[in-house]
Design an enzyme around this catalytic site. Structure first.
Site, PDB file in Angstrom:
ATOM      1  N   HIS A 273       4.898   8.399  12.921  1.00 57.52           N
ATOM      2  CA  HIS A 273       5.129   7.787  11.608  1.00 57.52           C
ATOM      3  C   HIS A 273       5.500   8.889  10.616  1.00 57.52           C
ATOM      4  O   HIS A 273       6.428   8.726   9.843  1.00 57.52           O
ATOM      5  CB  HIS A 273       3.879   7.045  11.151  1.00 57.52           C
ATOM      6  CG  HIS A 273       4.063   6.272   9.887  1.00 57.52           C
ATOM      7  ND1 HIS A 273       5.036   5.302   9.742  1.00 57.52           N
ATOM      8  CD2 HIS A 273       3.417   6.327   8.693  1.00 57.52           C
ATOM      9  CE1 HIS A 273       4.973   4.791   8.519  1.00 57.52           C
ATOM     10  NE2 HIS A 273       4.004   5.395   7.865  1.00 57.52           N
TER      11      HIS A 273
ATOM     12  N   CYS B 140       4.688  -0.668   5.676  1.00 52.20           N
ATOM     13  CA  CYS B 140       5.535   0.220   6.477  1.00 52.20           C
ATOM     14  C   CYS B 140       5.507  -0.079   7.971  1.00 52.20           C
ATOM     15  O   CYS B 140       6.269   0.508   8.733  1.00 52.20           O
ATOM     16  CB  CYS B 140       5.139   1.674   6.224  1.00 52.20           C
ATOM     17  SG  CYS B 140       4.985   2.056   4.458  1.00 52.20           S
TER      18      CYS B 140
ATOM     19  N   HIS C  59      11.684   7.697   4.112  1.00 53.92           N
ATOM     20  CA  HIS C  59      10.830   6.585   4.521  1.00 53.92           C
ATOM     21  C   HIS C  59      11.506   5.288   4.092  1.00 53.92           C
ATOM     22  O   HIS C  59      11.630   4.997   2.908  1.00 53.92           O
ATOM     23  CB  HIS C  59       9.455   6.719   3.858  1.00 53.92           C
ATOM     24  CG  HIS C  59       8.421   5.813   4.440  1.00 53.92           C
ATOM     25  ND1 HIS C  59       8.742   4.704   5.200  1.00 53.92           N
ATOM     26  CD2 HIS C  59       7.065   5.830   4.375  1.00 53.92           C
ATOM     27  CE1 HIS C  59       7.632   4.095   5.577  1.00 53.92           C
ATOM     28  NE2 HIS C  59       6.608   4.765   5.092  1.00 53.92           N
TER      29      HIS C  59
END
Length: 406
Positions: free
Chosen positions: A299, A168, A333
């Site tokens: 995040h 990520c 995400h």
């Protein structure tokens, strides 16, 4: 030969391109952010057992629509990953005004990122790999770097090229590498970003980890219960001060930090050692004090582990935690694309003096005294933004973007 510089090289963002669940260009994404209009919903194009059970940040455009827009109907081997990347790349290049000669120059680097790559065609990959097909057009398109190679061929890119997969944090690391190449004199220009499309491969994997929410995610809510997977592609054009000229400049890449706590394959350490180091390193390389950060694009995945660890880290990095929020509540995400998607959102915050909220929050986290922005704010002075991207295996990357003051 490496170029010698007598003064620090400044790196500016001169072009941006994006396609996400919020829209198929920068303007549409911005409109959705301003109007707190999330793109998390039931999937239409993604065919999976979970498509009817879980919400996703799916892009509304079909593969056929993108092929038509980009005149790729006759081009074989373009997976959805490749198509999304081409759409965002094209917008960024046009926005920056760089020429075909610029793109082909050996002084122009191209660093992209992807985790799932062409494995978005999970079923076709299975058929091809197990010789249950006669060999499809996608035989060379399954790897994470296949979209990069497609763009290299399409735009005749000759300079340094790389594909990064650090989960990520992938496209945040692409931005960092592109900026460092420019600062070290190894390039004068870098096109950086990343892409990931929805795939059974990743959906089944995240479902096995029990971290997919059945509802739109709510980062930094006490009762958060997981993330929503999304898909996106986004790119930035970075250029050194010496070649920018009188171009429009969106922001300056000021700082970057990367660390790896190596704590767990899919979770960060509770003491936030990796997150703290990446944030501090980014702020230090930016040459500013932590107190000058106006906003943190967190995040903020909406998982119990990530949000508590990230906020723990922020309380240790900042004497007073700045305004912060997670825009994953808008897009889901987007995995390898998350870092660059949120970089663009951070740059929009700087350019429009806005803060985009964390959506869906109902209950404050009980162990903390700092809470995210819940509603859209305008007229906020945003000179410096810290953007966090934390990946599996504890790979943590933080970037600092600054307002350009000439």
């Amino acid at each position: 030969m490496r170029k010698q510089h007598n003064k620090p090289v400044r790196v500016f963002v001169t072009g941006m391109g994006i396609i996400s669940a919020l829209g198929d260009d920068v303007q549409k994404n911005h409109d959705s952010l301003v109007n707190s209009r999330a793109g998390i919903r039931k999937a239409v194009h993604f065919k999976s057992h979970y498509a009817s059970l879980l919400p996703f940040g799916e892009i509304e455009m079909s593969n056929e629509n993108i092929k038509e827009i980009l005149n790729l109907k006759e081009e074989p081997g373009y997976t959805r990953t490749c198509l999304l990347a081409a759409k965002a790349f094209d917008e960024a290049v046009v926005d920056s005004g760089i020429t075909s000669a610029d793109l082909s120059s050996f002084d122009t680097a191209f660093i992209s990122a992807s985790t799932v790559g062409g494995m978005c065609l999970t079923d076709q990959l299975y058929e091809d790999a197990n010789q249950k097909s006669e060999g499809s057009e996608y035989l060379e398109s399954y790897g994470p770097g296949s979209h990069t190679l497609k763009l290299v061929e399409r735009y005749n890119i000759n300079g340094f090229t790389d594909t990064i997969n650090t989960a990520c944090s992938s496209s945040a690391n692409a931005i960092m590498l592109g900026a460092r190449l420019i600062k070290s004199g190894r390039a004068t220009r870098s096109v950086v970003g990343g892409v990931d499309a929805l795939a059974k491969y990743t959906v089944n994997g995240f479902n096995a980890l029990k971290i997919l929410s059945e509802n739109p995610c709510k980062p930094f809510d006490e009762n958060r219960d997981g993330l929503n997977l999304g898909e996106a592609a986004a790119y930035l054009v970075l250029e050194s001060e010496e070649v920018v000229g009188d171009k429009k400049v969106y922001a300056e890449i000021l700082g970057y930090g990367n660390s790896n706590d190596a704590h767990h394959p899919s979770a960060m350490s509770d003491d936030a050692v990796g997150a703290i180091r990446s944030m501090r390193e980014a702020i230090e390389t930016a040459g500013i004090g932590a107190e000058r950060i106006d906003y943190v694009n967190a995040h903020g995945t909406g998982t119990p582990n990530n949000d508590s660890v990230e906020l723990t880290g922020m309380t240790k990095v900042f004497e007073r935690v700045p305004l912060f929020s997670s825009t994953k509540s808008f897009t889901g995400h987007t995995l390898a694309a998350a870092g660059v998607v949120e970089a663009i959102f951070s740059i929009l915050s700087i350019n429009h003096s806005e803060i985009y909220p964390s959506l869906h929050i109902e209950t404050d986290m009980v162990d903390f005294e700092d809470f995210p922005v819940r509603r859209y704010r305008s007229g906020v002075q945003v000179n410096y933004v810290l953007s966090n991207s934390f990946g599996f295996g504890g790979n943590c990357t933080s970037l600092v973007f600054g307002k350009v003051i000439k």
